[in-house]
Enzyme design. Structure first.
Site, PDB file in Angstrom:
ATOM      1  N   CYS A  29     131.373  92.953  65.859  1.00 51.40           N
ATOM      2  CA  CYS A  29     130.440  91.826  65.977  1.00 51.40           C
ATOM      3  C   CYS A  29     129.312  91.924  64.940  1.00 51.40           C
ATOM      4  CB  CYS A  29     129.887  91.838  67.408  1.00 51.40           C
ATOM      5  SG  CYS A  29     128.457  90.801  67.688  1.00 51.40           S
ATOM      6  N   CYS A  32     125.765  91.598  66.239  1.00 54.50           N
ATOM      7  CA  CYS A  32     125.370  92.805  66.983  1.00 54.50           C
ATOM      8  C   CYS A  32     124.836  93.862  66.029  1.00 54.50           C
ATOM      9  CB  CYS A  32     126.561  93.370  67.760  1.00 54.50           C
ATOM     10  SG  CYS A  32     127.256  92.235  68.972  1.00 54.50           S
TER      11      CYS A  32
END
Length: 104
Positions: A29, A32
């Site tokens: 991600c 993230c």
């Protein structure tokens, strides 16, 4: 920043004395990864009022499913063993702190 798992989530988050900000994250991600320095800074600045931890959704499906996390990153604040706030998506540190102000 500490990482929690399905095995220790209850002890580390539900049973914590301080409010806990949990980032539900994944290795794949990009947003993230962008949040990592922001969360590290928040964890350092607010260490007396807030604990910040990460939970990898791919390695910890039980907790991820229990809280119906569908998007990464998802941030949940737990206080007194209960989720009291949920936010989805990356954000700058200033905005994250503003959004956390009512739960600290």
């Amino acid at each position: 920043m500490a990482e929690v798992t399905d095995a220790d989530f209850a002890a580390e988050v539900i049973g914590a004395q301080l409010p806990v900000l949990v980032e539900f994250t994944a290795d794949w991600c990009p947003p993230c990864r962008q949040m990592a320095p922001v969360l590290s800074a928040v964890a350092e600045e607010e260490r007396d009022r807030l604990r910040v931890v990460q939970l990898n959704v791919d390695r910890n499906p039980a907790t991820t499913n229990a809280y119906q996390v569908l998007s990464m990153p998802t941030f949940m604040v737990f206080r007194g063993g209960e989720p009291v706030k949920s936010m989805v998506g990356s954000r700058p540190k200033r905005r994250l702190l503003e959004e956390l102000s009512d739960v600290l």
